[in-house]
Design a protein around this motif. Structure first.
Motif, PDB file in Angstrom:
ATOM      1  N   LEU A  72      63.948 -16.366  18.824  1.00  0.00           N
ATOM      2  CA  LEU A  72      64.106 -16.086  17.406  1.00  0.00           C
ATOM      3  C   LEU A  72      65.430 -16.638  16.889  1.00  0.00           C
ATOM      4  CD1 LEU A  72      63.180 -14.711  14.791  1.00  0.00           C
ATOM      5  CD2 LEU A  72      64.207 -12.603  15.655  1.00  0.00           C
ATOM      6  N   GLU A  73      66.498 -16.397  17.617  1.00  0.00           N
ATOM      7  CA  GLU A  73      67.812 -16.889  17.196  1.00  0.00           C
ATOM      8  C   GLU A  73      67.849 -18.415  17.168  1.00  0.00           C
ATOM      9  OE1 GLU A  73      70.336 -15.313  15.815  1.00  0.00           O
ATOM     10  OE2 GLU A  73      69.042 -13.559  15.916  1.00  0.00           O
ATOM     11  N   SER A  74      67.217 -19.039  18.142  1.00  0.00           N
ATOM     12  CA  SER A  74      67.154 -20.500  18.181  1.00  0.00           C
ATOM     13  C   SER A  74      66.426 -21.036  16.953  1.00  0.00           C
ATOM     14  CB  SER A  74      66.453 -20.957  19.461  1.00  0.00           C
ATOM     15  OG  SER A  74      66.264 -22.346  19.447  1.00  0.00           O
ATOM     16  N   ARG A  75      65.318 -20.408  16.620  1.00  0.00           N
ATOM     17  CA  ARG A  75      64.542 -20.842  15.453  1.00  0.00           C
ATOM     18  C   ARG A  75      65.317 -20.615  14.158  1.00  0.00           C
ATOM     19  NH1 ARG A  75      61.619 -24.474  13.283  1.00  0.00           N
ATOM     20  NH2 ARG A  75      60.028 -23.705  11.873  1.00  0.00           N
ATOM     21  N   ARG A  76      66.030 -19.500  14.065  1.00  0.00           N
ATOM     22  CA  ARG A  76      66.864 -19.233  12.887  1.00  0.00           C
ATOM     23  C   ARG A  76      67.920 -20.312  12.718  1.00  0.00           C
ATOM     24  NH1 ARG A  76      67.652 -12.783  13.493  1.00  0.00           N
ATOM     25  NH2 ARG A  76      65.839 -12.181  12.277  1.00  0.00           N
ATOM     26  N   ARG A  77      68.563 -20.697  13.829  1.00  0.00           N
ATOM     27  CA  ARG A  77      69.586 -21.744  13.753  1.00  0.00           C
ATOM     28  C   ARG A  77      68.979 -23.060  13.280  1.00  0.00           C
ATOM     29  NH1 ARG A  77      71.341 -19.063  18.384  1.00  0.00           N
ATOM     30  NH2 ARG A  77      70.299 -20.520  19.759  1.00  0.00           N
ATOM     31  N   GLN A  78      67.781 -23.387  13.778  1.00  0.00           N
ATOM     32  CA  GLN A  78      67.104 -24.612  13.333  1.00  0.00           C
ATOM     33  C   GLN A  78      66.842 -24.576  11.835  1.00  0.00           C
ATOM     34  OE1 GLN A  78      63.499 -24.722  15.614  1.00  0.00           O
ATOM     35  NE2 GLN A  78      64.414 -25.800  17.338  1.00  0.00           N
ATOM     36  N   LEU A  79      66.340 -23.474  11.364  1.00  0.00           N
ATOM     37  CA  LEU A  79      66.006 -23.352   9.938  1.00  0.00           C
ATOM     38  C   LEU A  79      67.263 -23.360   9.073  1.00  0.00           C
ATOM     39  CD1 LEU A  79      63.125 -20.735  10.108  1.00  0.00           C
ATOM     40  CD2 LEU A  79      62.933 -23.186   9.657  1.00  0.00           C
ATOM     41  N   GLN A  80      68.328 -22.722   9.535  1.00  0.00           N
ATOM     42  CA  GLN A  80      69.564 -22.705   8.778  1.00  0.00           C
ATOM     43  C   GLN A  80      70.193 -24.094   8.712  1.00  0.00           C
ATOM     44  OE1 GLN A  80      71.710 -19.607  10.779  1.00  0.00           O
ATOM     45  NE2 GLN A  80      70.843 -17.997   9.477  1.00  0.00           N
ATOM     46  N   ALA A  81      70.039 -24.871   9.779  1.00  0.00           N
ATOM     47  CA  ALA A  81      70.567 -26.226   9.791  1.00  0.00           C
ATOM     48  C   ALA A  81      69.830 -27.130   8.814  1.00  0.00           C
ATOM     49  CB  ALA A  81      70.502 -26.812  11.204  1.00  0.00           C
ATOM     50  N   ARG A  82      68.549 -26.881   8.621  1.00  0.00           N
ATOM     51  CA  ARG A  82      67.740 -27.672   7.698  1.00  0.00           C
ATOM     52  C   ARG A  82      67.925 -27.235   6.247  1.00  0.00           C
ATOM     53  NH1 ARG A  82      61.576 -28.074   9.370  1.00  0.00           N
ATOM     54  NH2 ARG A  82      61.759 -25.984   8.572  1.00  0.00           N
ATOM     55  N   ALA A  83      68.188 -25.969   6.012  1.00  0.00           N
ATOM     56  CA  ALA A  83      68.204 -25.398   4.667  1.00  0.00           C
ATOM     57  C   ALA A  83      69.177 -26.072   3.704  1.00  0.00           C
ATOM     58  CB  ALA A  83      68.471 -23.894   4.738  1.00  0.00           C
ATOM     59  N   PRO A  84      70.429 -26.386   4.076  1.00  0.00           N
ATOM     60  CA  PRO A  84      71.361 -26.941   3.095  1.00  0.00           C
ATOM     61  C   PRO A  84      70.900 -28.259   2.465  1.00  0.00           C
ATOM     62  CG  PRO A  84      72.544 -26.186   5.035  1.00  0.00           C
ATOM     63  CD  PRO A  84      71.077 -26.108   5.340  1.00  0.00           C
ATOM     64  N   GLY A  85      70.207 -29.096   3.207  1.00  0.00           N
ATOM     65  CA  GLY A  85      69.757 -30.393   2.695  1.00  0.00           C
ATOM     66  C   GLY A  85      68.500 -30.349   1.859  1.00  0.00           C
ATOM     67  N   GLU A  86      67.836 -29.216   1.820  1.00  0.00           N
ATOM     68  CA  GLU A  86      66.556 -29.141   1.123  1.00  0.00           C
ATOM     69  C   GLU A  86      66.739 -28.864  -0.334  1.00  0.00           C
ATOM     70  OE1 GLU A  86      63.135 -27.903   4.046  1.00  0.00           O
ATOM     71  OE2 GLU A  86      64.658 -26.347   3.955  1.00  0.00           O
TER      72      GLU A  86
END
Length: 95
Positions: A81-95
């Motif tokens: 879950l934490e790994s997936r959260r980090r992935q999503l947070q890394a993508r969020a700023p550019g969207e």
């Protein structure tokens, strides 16, 4: 691709009124029903896959007797879950 029509569903007038009261601006009844049906299909598919994985794990346990402590499994799930959260947070700023 050709489209198909879902069968009409008879409902109580009160349910229809409640449904219409929750429609979003610009959304019509057909769109709501299509979205809801798609969600229900995806939910049922995920539910069936979850059940199949559970059954497979149970059969594997019955065959091998090998099991893992719940705390270990909870830790692994938390890490995923934490790994997936980090992935999503890394993508969020550019969207």
């Amino acid at each position: 691709m050709k489209t198909a029509i879902l069968p009409q569903v008879r409902v109580e007038p009160q349910l229809r009124a409640e449904l219409e009261s929750v429609l979003r601006e610009g959304e019509n009844l057909s769109e709501f029903i299509e979205t809801t049906v798609r969600s229900a299909v995806e939910y049922r598919r995920a539910q069936a896959e979850f059940h199949a994985r559970g059954e497979a794990a149970w059969r594997r346990y019955q065959r091998t007797g090998e099991s893992y402590p719940a705390s270990q499994m909870a830790d692994e799930l938390r890490d995923m879950l934490e790994s997936r959260r980090r992935q999503l947070q890394a993508r969020a700023p550019g969207e």
